[in-house]
Write a protein that holds these residues in place. Structure first.
Motif, PDB file in Angstrom:
ATOM      1  N   ASN A  49      35.630  35.760  48.440  1.00 46.24           N
ATOM      2  CA  ASN A  49      35.289  34.338  48.385  1.00 46.24           C
ATOM      3  C   ASN A  49      33.796  34.077  48.545  1.00 46.24           C
ATOM      4  O   ASN A  49      33.277  33.100  48.011  1.00 46.24           O
ATOM      5  CB  ASN A  49      36.082  33.565  49.442  1.00 46.24           C
ATOM      6  CG  ASN A  49      37.553  33.513  49.103  1.00 46.24           C
ATOM      7  OD1 ASN A  49      37.942  33.545  47.944  1.00 46.24           O
ATOM      8  ND2 ASN A  49      38.392  33.452  50.118  1.00 46.24           N
ATOM      9  N   LYS A  50      33.112  34.952  49.265  1.00 48.08           N
ATOM     10  CA  LYS A  50      31.662  34.796  49.439  1.00 48.08           C
ATOM     11  C   LYS A  50      30.903  35.293  48.196  1.00 48.08           C
ATOM     12  O   LYS A  50      29.983  34.639  47.733  1.00 48.08           O
ATOM     13  CB  LYS A  50      31.200  35.572  50.669  1.00 48.08           C
ATOM     14  CG  LYS A  50      29.722  35.412  50.950  1.00 48.08           C
ATOM     15  CD  LYS A  50      29.313  36.083  52.230  1.00 48.08           C
ATOM     16  CE  LYS A  50      27.830  35.852  52.455  1.00 48.08           C
ATOM     17  NZ  LYS A  50      27.380  36.360  53.731  1.00 48.08           N
ATOM     18  N   ARG A  51      31.293  36.453  47.683  1.00 46.68           N
ATOM     19  CA  ARG A  51      30.558  37.036  46.553  1.00 46.68           C
ATOM     20  C   ARG A  51      30.951  36.439  45.210  1.00 46.68           C
ATOM     21  O   ARG A  51      30.116  36.340  44.318  1.00 46.68           O
ATOM     22  CB  ARG A  51      30.769  38.553  46.507  1.00 46.68           C
ATOM     23  CG  ARG A  51      30.135  39.230  47.712  1.00 46.68           C
ATOM     24  CD  ARG A  51      29.875  40.664  47.489  1.00 46.68           C
ATOM     25  NE  ARG A  51      28.615  40.836  46.774  1.00 46.68           N
ATOM     26  CZ  ARG A  51      28.138  42.008  46.389  1.00 46.68           C
ATOM     27  NH1 ARG A  51      28.812  43.094  46.645  1.00 46.68           N
ATOM     28  NH2 ARG A  51      27.001  42.092  45.754  1.00 46.68           N
ATOM     29  N   LEU A  52      32.234  36.053  45.075  1.00 49.64           N
ATOM     30  CA  LEU A  52      32.716  35.536  43.794  1.00 49.64           C
ATOM     31  C   LEU A  52      33.576  34.286  44.010  1.00 49.64           C
ATOM     32  O   LEU A  52      34.781  34.295  43.761  1.00 49.64           O
ATOM     33  CB  LEU A  52      33.531  36.614  43.066  1.00 49.64           C
ATOM     34  CG  LEU A  52      32.773  37.869  42.640  1.00 49.64           C
ATOM     35  CD1 LEU A  52      33.734  38.961  42.195  1.00 49.64           C
ATOM     36  CD2 LEU A  52      31.777  37.544  41.533  1.00 49.64           C
ATOM     37  N   PRO A  53      32.963  33.196  44.460  1.00 48.20           N
ATOM     38  CA  PRO A  53      33.754  31.977  44.654  1.00 48.20           C
ATOM     39  C   PRO A  53      34.352  31.524  43.321  1.00 48.20           C
ATOM     40  O   PRO A  53      33.713  31.624  42.277  1.00 48.20           O
ATOM     41  CB  PRO A  53      32.740  30.965  45.192  1.00 48.20           C
ATOM     42  CG  PRO A  53      31.400  31.515  44.875  1.00 48.20           C
ATOM     43  CD  PRO A  53      31.543  33.002  44.743  1.00 48.20           C
ATOM     44  N   GLY A  54      35.579  31.068  43.364  1.00 49.35           N
ATOM     45  CA  GLY A  54      36.239  30.635  42.135  1.00 49.35           C
ATOM     46  C   GLY A  54      36.888  31.775  41.366  1.00 49.35           C
ATOM     47  O   GLY A  54      37.185  31.639  40.183  1.00 49.35           O
ATOM     48  N   TRP A  55      37.130  32.896  42.028  1.00 52.76           N
ATOM     49  CA  TRP A  55      37.810  34.033  41.390  1.00 52.76           C
ATOM     50  C   TRP A  55      39.143  34.267  42.098  1.00 52.76           C
ATOM     51  O   TRP A  55      39.262  34.060  43.304  1.00 52.76           O
ATOM     52  CB  TRP A  55      36.944  35.298  41.469  1.00 52.76           C
ATOM     53  CG  TRP A  55      35.783  35.288  40.518  1.00 52.76           C
ATOM     54  CD1 TRP A  55      34.824  34.325  40.407  1.00 52.76           C
ATOM     55  CD2 TRP A  55      35.457  36.281  39.550  1.00 52.76           C
ATOM     56  NE1 TRP A  55      33.917  34.670  39.438  1.00 52.76           N
ATOM     57  CE2 TRP A  55      34.280  35.871  38.888  1.00 52.76           C
ATOM     58  CE3 TRP A  55      36.041  37.495  39.183  1.00 52.76           C
ATOM     59  CZ2 TRP A  55      33.695  36.608  37.872  1.00 52.76           C
ATOM     60  CZ3 TRP A  55      35.450  38.239  38.181  1.00 52.76           C
ATOM     61  CH2 TRP A  55      34.280  37.791  37.528  1.00 52.76           C
ATOM     62  N   TRP A  56      40.140  34.712  41.330  1.00 54.91           N
ATOM     63  CA  TRP A  56      41.458  35.031  41.881  1.00 54.91           C
ATOM     64  C   TRP A  56      41.544  36.522  42.176  1.00 54.91           C
ATOM     65  O   TRP A  56      40.689  37.294  41.738  1.00 54.91           O
ATOM     66  CB  TRP A  56      42.578  34.620  40.920  1.00 54.91           C
ATOM     67  CG  TRP A  56      42.451  35.169  39.525  1.00 54.91           C
ATOM     68  CD1 TRP A  56      41.943  34.514  38.428  1.00 54.91           C
ATOM     69  CD2 TRP A  56      42.820  36.472  39.056  1.00 54.91           C
ATOM     70  NE1 TRP A  56      41.972  35.331  37.320  1.00 54.91           N
ATOM     71  CE2 TRP A  56      42.516  36.551  37.672  1.00 54.91           C
ATOM     72  CE3 TRP A  56      43.376  37.592  39.656  1.00 54.91           C
ATOM     73  CZ2 TRP A  56      42.747  37.682  36.899  1.00 54.91           C
ATOM     74  CZ3 TRP A  56      43.603  38.724  38.882  1.00 54.91           C
ATOM     75  CH2 TRP A  56      43.292  38.755  37.515  1.00 54.91           C
ATOM     76  N   TYR A  57      42.574  36.901  42.900  1.00 55.54           N
ATOM     77  CA  TYR A  57      42.805  38.324  43.170  1.00 55.54           C
ATOM     78  C   TYR A  57      44.300  38.607  43.241  1.00 55.54           C
ATOM     79  O   TYR A  57      45.098  37.720  43.527  1.00 55.54           O
ATOM     80  CB  TYR A  57      42.142  38.773  44.479  1.00 55.54           C
ATOM     81  CG  TYR A  57      42.841  38.281  45.718  1.00 55.54           C
ATOM     82  CD1 TYR A  57      43.791  39.062  46.366  1.00 55.54           C
ATOM     83  CD2 TYR A  57      42.562  37.019  46.235  1.00 55.54           C
ATOM     84  CE1 TYR A  57      44.448  38.603  47.498  1.00 55.54           C
ATOM     85  CE2 TYR A  57      43.205  36.554  47.361  1.00 55.54           C
ATOM     86  CZ  TYR A  57      44.147  37.347  47.982  1.00 55.54           C
ATOM     87  OH  TYR A  57      44.800  36.885  49.087  1.00 55.54           O
ATOM     88  N   THR A  58      44.647  39.838  42.964  1.00 58.86           N
ATOM     89  CA  THR A  58      45.969  40.378  43.257  1.00 58.86           C
ATOM     90  C   THR A  58      45.731  41.731  43.907  1.00 58.86           C
ATOM     91  O   THR A  58      44.735  42.403  43.610  1.00 58.86           O
ATOM     92  CB  THR A  58      46.858  40.566  42.011  1.00 58.86           C
ATOM     93  OG1 THR A  58      46.228  41.479  41.112  1.00 58.86           O
ATOM     94  CG2 THR A  58      47.093  39.241  41.304  1.00 58.86           C
ATOM     95  N   ALA A  59      46.623  42.120  44.798  1.00 59.84           N
ATOM     96  CA  ALA A  59      46.465  43.404  45.475  1.00 59.84           C
ATOM     97  C   ALA A  59      47.826  43.929  45.885  1.00 59.84           C
ATOM     98  O   ALA A  59      48.748  43.155  46.139  1.00 59.84           O
ATOM     99  CB  ALA A  59      45.556  43.251  46.697  1.00 59.84           C
TER     100      ALA A  59
END
Length: 125
Positions: A49-59
Motif C-alpha cells: 500500500n505504501k509503494r504501490l497505492p491503488g494496486w490489488w494483490y493475491t497471495a
C-alpha cells in the motif's frame, strides 16, 4: 540408530504421535517450513500500500511454494499503465518461504517496472 515416534494423526493444529506425544503446532512447521507470521503478512500488505497505492494483490501457499501477484486496480490507475500491467506481476518462491516474502518480492518487481514506465511516459498514476 535413533528411533523417532511415528505420526499417527495430523489436524490443523495438532500432531499426535504413536508414543502419545501431541504437538500444538501448524502442520507445515512439522515439515520444516516457517510458521505463518500474521505480523509479517500485515507488514507485507502495508509495504504494498505504501509503494504501490491503488494496486490489488493475491497471495497463497502450498506445500512446495509461496505465491503472490500484484496488479493495478482499474479504479486508481489510468492508461497507459493499466494496460501495460493489467496481468500483474507474479512471484512463486520455493519453500521454505513465506507468503509475506512472496508478496514483498512481487511488490518490488512491480515497483521497479512501474517506476521505469512512469519515467519513460512522463509521469502519471
Amino acid at each position: 540408530m535413533t528411533s523417532y515416534p511415528k505420526i499417527l494423526k495430523v489436524s490443523s493444529h495438532t500432531i499426535t504421535c504413536d508414543d502419545g506425544t501431541e504437538f500444538e503446532i501448524p502442520v507445515y512447521q512439522a515439515f520444516g517450513y516457517p510458521v505463518f507470521d500474521k505480523d509479517s503478512i500485515d507488514n507485507a500488505i502495508a509495504y504494498l500500500n505504501k509503494r504501490l497505492p491503488g494496486w490489488w494483490y493475491t497471495a497463497g501457499e502450498c506445500s512446495v511454494s509461496s505465491d503472490a501477484t500484484v496488479g493495478p486496480d482499474r479504479a486508481y490507475i489510468r492508461e497507459p499503465f493499466l494496460s501495460m500491467f493489467d496481468d500483474g506481476f507474479s512471484v512463486d518462491l520455493a519453500k521454505p518461504s513465506t507468503v509475506a516474502e512472496a508478496l514483498k518480492a512481487a511488490v518490488d518487481e512491480a515497483f521497479k517496472a512501474y517506476s521505469t514506465a512512469i519515467q519513460n511516459n512522463g509521469g502519471g498514476s
